[in-house]
Design a protein around this motif. Structure first.
Motif, mmCIF file in Angstrom:
data_model
loop_
_atom_site.group_PDB
_atom_site.id
_atom_site.type_symbol
_atom_site.label_atom_id
_atom_site.label_comp_id
_atom_site.label_asym_id
_atom_site.label_seq_id
_atom_site.Cartn_x
_atom_site.Cartn_y
_atom_site.Cartn_z
ATOM 1 N N ASN A 157 0.794 -1.221 0.000
ATOM 2 C CA ASN A 157 0.000 0.000 0.000
ATOM 3 C C ASN A 157 0.829 1.276 0.000
ATOM 4 O O ASN A 157 0.347 2.340 0.355
ATOM 5 C CB ASN A 157 -0.928 0.038 1.231
ATOM 6 C CG ASN A 157 -1.761 -1.206 1.346
ATOM 7 O OD1 ASN A 157 -2.097 -1.805 0.341
ATOM 8 N ND2 ASN A 157 -2.103 -1.608 2.548
ATOM 9 N N GLY B 4 -3.143 3.167 -3.395
ATOM 10 C CA GLY B 4 -4.569 2.915 -3.582
ATOM 11 C C GLY B 4 -5.069 2.988 -5.005
ATOM 12 O O GLY B 4 -6.261 2.804 -5.261
ATOM 13 N N GLU C 290 -6.237 4.385 -8.745
ATOM 14 C CA GLU C 290 -7.074 5.488 -9.237
ATOM 15 C C GLU C 290 -8.531 5.283 -8.852
ATOM 16 O O GLU C 290 -9.054 4.177 -8.906
ATOM 17 C CB GLU C 290 -6.955 5.574 -10.762
ATOM 18 C CG GLU C 290 -7.551 6.831 -11.370
ATOM 19 C CD GLU C 290 -7.301 6.910 -12.870
ATOM 20 O OE1 GLU C 290 -6.578 7.817 -13.312
ATOM 21 O OE2 GLU C 290 -7.828 6.042 -13.601
ATOM 22 N N VAL C 291 -9.182 6.359 -8.446
ATOM 23 C CA VAL C 291 -10.610 6.335 -8.138
ATOM 24 C C VAL C 291 -11.293 7.415 -8.975
ATOM 25 O O VAL C 291 -10.648 8.119 -9.749
ATOM 26 C CB VAL C 291 -10.872 6.560 -6.631
ATOM 27 C CG1 VAL C 291 -10.340 5.399 -5.812
ATOM 28 C CG2 VAL C 291 -10.256 7.871 -6.156
ATOM 29 N N THR D 24 -6.516 10.491 -7.674
ATOM 30 C CA THR D 24 -5.772 9.597 -6.784
ATOM 31 C C THR D 24 -5.667 10.255 -5.415
ATOM 32 O O THR D 24 -5.902 11.467 -5.277
ATOM 33 C CB THR D 24 -4.347 9.341 -7.312
ATOM 34 O OG1 THR D 24 -3.636 10.596 -7.351
ATOM 35 C CG2 THR D 24 -4.371 8.721 -8.701
ATOM 36 N N LEU D 25 -5.278 9.470 -4.423
ATOM 37 C CA LEU D 25 -5.102 10.044 -3.089
ATOM 38 C C LEU D 25 -4.019 11.118 -3.117
ATOM 39 O O LEU D 25 -4.151 12.162 -2.474
ATOM 40 C CB LEU D 25 -4.738 8.950 -2.080
ATOM 41 C CG LEU D 25 -4.499 9.444 -0.645
ATOM 42 C CD1 LEU D 25 -5.740 10.121 -0.079
ATOM 43 C CD2 LEU D 25 -4.072 8.293 0.264
ATOM 44 N N THR E 263 -15.277 5.945 4.981
ATOM 45 C CA THR E 263 -15.854 4.900 4.143
ATOM 46 C C THR E 263 -17.246 4.522 4.633
ATOM 47 O O THR E 263 -17.539 4.573 5.826
ATOM 48 C CB THR E 263 -14.964 3.648 4.144
ATOM 49 O OG1 THR E 263 -14.757 3.215 5.500
ATOM 50 C CG2 THR E 263 -13.613 3.941 3.513
ATOM 51 N N ASP F 225 -15.028 3.817 -5.816
ATOM 52 C CA ASP F 225 -13.905 2.874 -5.862
ATOM 53 C C ASP F 225 -14.462 1.461 -6.068
ATOM 54 O O ASP F 225 -14.413 0.620 -5.164
ATOM 55 C CB ASP F 225 -13.126 2.973 -4.544
ATOM 56 C CG ASP F 225 -11.870 2.124 -4.517
ATOM 57 O OD1 ASP F 225 -11.421 1.699 -5.591
ATOM 58 O OD2 ASP F 225 -11.342 1.888 -3.412
ATOM 59 N N THR G 121 -9.754 -0.690 -4.513
ATOM 60 C CA THR G 121 -8.292 -0.625 -4.406
ATOM 61 C C THR G 121 -7.847 0.354 -3.324
ATOM 62 O O THR G 121 -6.952 0.047 -2.533
ATOM 63 C CB THR G 121 -7.673 -0.221 -5.754
ATOM 64 O OG1 THR G 121 -8.272 1.009 -6.210
ATOM 65 C CG2 THR G 121 -7.904 -1.298 -6.801
ATOM 66 N N LEU G 122 -8.473 1.521 -3.284
ATOM 67 C CA LEU G 122 -8.123 2.501 -2.252
ATOM 68 C C LEU G 122 -8.694 2.074 -0.901
ATOM 69 O O LEU G 122 -8.029 2.205 0.134
ATOM 70 C CB LEU G 122 -8.644 3.889 -2.641
ATOM 71 C CG LEU G 122 -8.350 5.031 -1.655
ATOM 72 C CD1 LEU G 122 -6.863 5.121 -1.336
ATOM 73 C CD2 LEU G 122 -8.864 6.362 -2.203
ATOM 74 N N ALA H 288 -6.423 -0.430 0.398
ATOM 75 C CA ALA H 288 -5.124 0.136 0.773
ATOM 76 C C ALA H 288 -5.164 0.795 2.142
ATOM 77 O O ALA H 288 -4.177 0.768 2.883
ATOM 78 C CB ALA H 288 -4.670 1.146 -0.281
#
Length: 242
Positions: free
Chosen positions: A50, A70, A72-73, A82-83, A98, A155, A159-160, A163
């Protein structure tokens, strides 16, 4: 009748003997040992996950590499991000909370609590985002209906979410909150109830957790009351999703 004599074929020449193997020089032997040692060290080193400097789930106090963290969102408006990009846009850092599913009771309660506290939480340059596996359409409907002043991140591959350590196994999203400052230092990383996630950020901001001059933030574990509240919210969300 005369007997016909056949000539025998000449035997094939014997293959030339292979030259003796050259002995490795001392330099070659030393180079081989160095290569073996490097390979062994690489195999023994635990893989970083991560983007964190430590393996496993990210924890408060860890410093992560924001590059690629994380993946791409997408915002509910359809903008890829991205973050790292979100942190770069902020003045103090980013909070991601979340939620399991848009427009369900527990999640509606959570986003509205962040909405009502938005001004106080962002007055020092902090940016807030909701994060779920919902589609842009579902999150846009959710944002519009609840009049949310902050974007909702989509997402679908988690993935994020994975992470930051809030992905359920084998699938699903755990309600929680994650906060990181401009340097990549994790200030919050914990599951929680709708109210618990908001309160964690309130305490962080009140303690000056996003300021480099006011000490470090400490993430408290959810209380028994918050755990019961979260369980109740999950049950309500589950029934609504059926």
């Amino acid at each position: 009748m005369p007997v016909e004599l056949r000539k025998r074929k000449a035997p094939a020449p014997a293959p030339a003997p292979e030259p003796p193997a050259k002995k490795q020089s001392k330099v070659s032997k030393a180079a081989a040992k160095v290569k073996a040692a490097v390979k062994s060290a690489a195999a023994a080193k635990p893989a970083e996950t991560n983007g964190s400097t430590k393996p496993g789930k990210p924890a408060v106090g860890d410093v992560i590499s924001l590059d690629g963290f994380g993946g791409e969102v997408e915002t509910n408006d359809g903008v890829k991000t991205t973050l790292k990009a979100l942190v770069d846009e902020s003045k103090a850092g980013v909070v991601l909370f979340t939620y399991p599913k848009a427009s369900t009771p527990g999640c509606t309660n959570q986003v509205c609590l962040f909405r009502d506290a938005y001004t106080d939480l962002t007055k020092d340059g902090l940016l807030i985002y909701g994060l779920s596996t919902d589609s842009p359409k579902a999150n846009t409907t959710f944002k519009t209906k609840q009049n949310l002043p902050y974007p909702l991140l989509c997402d679908p591959s988690a993935t994020l979410i994975g992470a930051i350590g809030l992905k359920k196994t084998p699938k699903g999203t755990q309600r929680g909150v994650f906060a990181v400052d401009k340097t990549g230092k994790i200030l919050l990383a914990e599951p929680g109830s709708p109210a618990g996630t908001v309160n964690a950020v309130k305490e962080l901001v009140a303690a000056g957790g996003f300021s480099t001059t006011k000490g470090e933030a400490v993430a408290d574990k959810p209380t028994n009351g918050e755990a019961a509240e979260e369980k109740k919210a999950e049950e309500a969300d589950g029934k609504s999703a059926e």
